[in-house]
Design an enzyme around this catalytic site. Structure first.
Site, PDB file in Angstrom:
ATOM      1  N   VAL A 134      79.686  20.137 -73.850  1.00 52.09           N
ATOM      2  CA  VAL A 134      80.670  20.264 -74.932  1.00 52.09           C
ATOM      3  C   VAL A 134      81.336  18.934 -75.262  1.00 52.09           C
ATOM      4  O   VAL A 134      82.260  18.884 -76.060  1.00 52.09           O
ATOM      5  CB  VAL A 134      81.762  21.305 -74.583  1.00 52.09           C
ATOM      6  CG1 VAL A 134      81.148  22.691 -74.469  1.00 52.09           C
ATOM      7  CG2 VAL A 134      82.480  20.923 -73.296  1.00 52.09           C
ATOM      8  N   GLU A 135      80.863  17.869 -74.634  1.00 51.09           N
ATOM      9  CA  GLU A 135      81.436  16.562 -74.965  1.00 51.09           C
ATOM     10  C   GLU A 135      80.347  15.676 -75.584  1.00 51.09           C
ATOM     11  O   GLU A 135      80.009  15.853 -76.735  1.00 51.09           O
ATOM     12  CB  GLU A 135      82.095  15.950 -73.709  1.00 51.09           C
ATOM     13  CG  GLU A 135      83.245  16.874 -73.217  1.00 51.09           C
ATOM     14  CD  GLU A 135      84.046  16.298 -72.069  1.00 51.09           C
ATOM     15  OE1 GLU A 135      84.659  15.247 -72.240  1.00 51.09           O
ATOM     16  OE2 GLU A 135      84.068  16.921 -70.985  1.00 51.09           O
ATOM     17  N   MET A 136      79.748  14.784 -74.815  1.00 51.39           N
ATOM     18  CA  MET A 136      78.777  13.885 -75.422  1.00 51.39           C
ATOM     19  C   MET A 136      77.332  14.388 -75.273  1.00 51.39           C
ATOM     20  O   MET A 136      76.435  13.908 -75.969  1.00 51.39           O
ATOM     21  CB  MET A 136      78.948  12.479 -74.844  1.00 51.39           C
ATOM     22  CG  MET A 136      80.317  11.886 -75.241  1.00 51.39           C
ATOM     23  SD  MET A 136      80.861  10.488 -74.218  1.00 51.39           S
ATOM     24  CE  MET A 136      79.852   9.166 -74.875  1.00 51.39           C
TER      25      MET A 136
END
Lengths: 325, 325
Positions: A134-136
């Site tokens: 859910v980030e990078m």
């Protein structure tokens, strides 16, 4: 037990609860420490100017993300106190993370990283968001391969680690970013100037707030240069089902525990708490008083403490955006 | 007709195709102009330091996007030549746009904005990506309401437009961003220094490349300080179904037409063309030679022109990241 928490803290730091004259802040002042300009670096990752510069490039490098548009600086935005001013992080393809993005400012003074302390240091922390779905959303192998494919990065890594045969590695990505982050400190706040002897650096209200911060026991956990004990405390917020530290240790005792947040720059790193559900600093103060100290702080005390917290906003690092290869 | 394009260009700029001595570049030099440090501002939006500073804040302001994490600086990234180094833009929720993100650098020297010229100026352009579904996805009304809800912005807009009753407006957002963008220029490239008299600012190969650039007719469209005529030319790329200017005018004659791109900083604003499908500058040179000039440029000429194009990378603006309220 919580009700006596503040009192225990006062004893712990050597104060008594006897009367304190409003104009005599010397004893209070003695309980605090100014923030150093540089966070301590571990022996395994000494600071060098070249490493810091490389770390700065990587901090701003969106090619470390699957989409090619998200960098460390996206959620830990230098324009916004190194956080994102959102309740929870928004990452790859607009996915929301489970927690509020903590500020990177002064994070080198923390004893562990992430809300639940699952990373021991900045070196380990830096590699987390790169990989998180859910980030990078970038597998480390791909991140390393991307950098290896860029000649200028190969040269940079080789210059920083000249004795290594294959210096473009995940470990060194973490080390470089950590070295950069250890420079992102905010000394010279009004409160620091006050601690260093400038009586006029704080307003009368801010001084009252400092006293109330001590007298009410906030200082029990929010202490040391970064105003955090780096320890884990139970903080169960209405509407949040986040188990916190328990997710790391699996110990029942760690349910709903989170590491004490730094209060440095707290006025510009809203919203507050693990789910970012509280927007106003005064509300955060009131909730902490109630939940952690068992106290219904009156409006005047809340306003005084808030004014004191505003004095913890330091000089922001002046960051010139790097030119990426 | 295309085959004679280069020749026509030479006539147009007053050169003949007679022999040119390798060491005599004066006539070539006379065909170019150095880049000014400041782009011209329209009378309706004069530059002021306060407006530029506000525009800089808005340029970095992710709260102008629906997700709260995308700003102008996301796709027009100051770390990457004010573009994103991706084939096409990646915006709201990871959605891909239809075209390559053009650089903002020196865009104040262009006669119109966007690949298809659908915005007359930077003021109009700036409001496009804020609203576009695949970019920042923010209705302008909401963007204005967001800024109005932040006291520091109300004060900033009022300071820039003191006589306006309601200065926080979409129009003024566009004006402020445009004013900032007009400062994002890159004078003082090796080529500019050469034009200003420093014979050693270019290598021998770069000088040969400059001559080849003229002799082969590239200069017909890539001319003026930003090396673009700001005009629309038919450029039909294999694999791209983008109708270009036709989508703006509906005129058959405008099918597949795109505005000539600036060549300033072309070496750092890869990948190339409307769909960003070409990664290497040498390939872009070869394709342009073939498609626009009907020429199969030989490898040496391509390498020379590429070397010349590298000399167009100017001094990048030194941008200190603003502190947002």
């Amino acid at each position: 037990m919580r009700k006596t928490f503040g009192f225990a803290a006062l004893l712990a730091v050597g104060l008594t609860t006897t009367d304190v004259h409003a104009n005599d802040f010397a004893r209070y002042r003695a309980l605090f420490q100014p923030l150093p300009a540089q966070a301590p670096a571990p022996a395994s990752n000494p600071q060098t100017p070249e490493k810091v510069e490389l770390g700065k490039m990587l901090y701003f490098e969106p090619r470390l993300s699957k989409s090619g548009v998200i960098s460390c600086a996206s959620c830990h935005n230098p324009a916004m106190g190194y956080t994102d001013r959102l309740p929870v992080a928004v990452g790859h393809h607009g996915l929301k993370g489970p927690r509020n993005s903590p500020t990177v400012l002064n994070s080198g003074f923390l004893g562990s990283q992430f809300w639940d302390g699952r990373a021991a240091d900045l070196e380990e922390q830096a590699l987390g968001p790169i990989q998180a779905d859910v980030e990078m959303a970038m597998p480390l192998k791909e991140a390393v391969a991307t950098l290896k494919g860029i000649e200028a990065y190969r040269a940079h890594f080789a210059a920083v680690w000249p004795s290594q045969k294959d210096p473009v590695s995940a470990e060194n990505i973490g080390k470089a970013i950590a070295a950069f982050e250890r420079t992102l400190n905010t000394p010279d706040s009004p409160f620091d100037r006050f601690l260093e002897g400038d009586e006029n650096a704080l307003t009368a209200q801010q001084k009252r707030g400092m006293a109330a911060f001590v007298d009410n026991g906030c200082i029990a956990c929010h202490r040391g240069p970064a105003l955090t004990d780096s320890n884990f405390h139970r903080f169960e917020l209405e509407g949040s089902e986040d188990l916190g530290r328990f997710e790391v240790t699996g110990k029942d005792d760690d349910r709903y525990k989170f590491r004490t947040q730094t209060l440095r720059n707290v006025a510009i790193t809203y919203p507050y708490f693990n789910d970012g559900s509280v927007r106003q600093l005064a509300d955060a103060v009131r909730i902490m008083g109630k939940k952690m100290l068992g106290k219904d702080l009156d409006d005047e005390t809340v306003a005084d403490i808030e004014a004191f917290l505003v004095s913890l906003t330091g000089k922001q690092p002046e960051i010139t955006i790097p030119q990426l290869p």
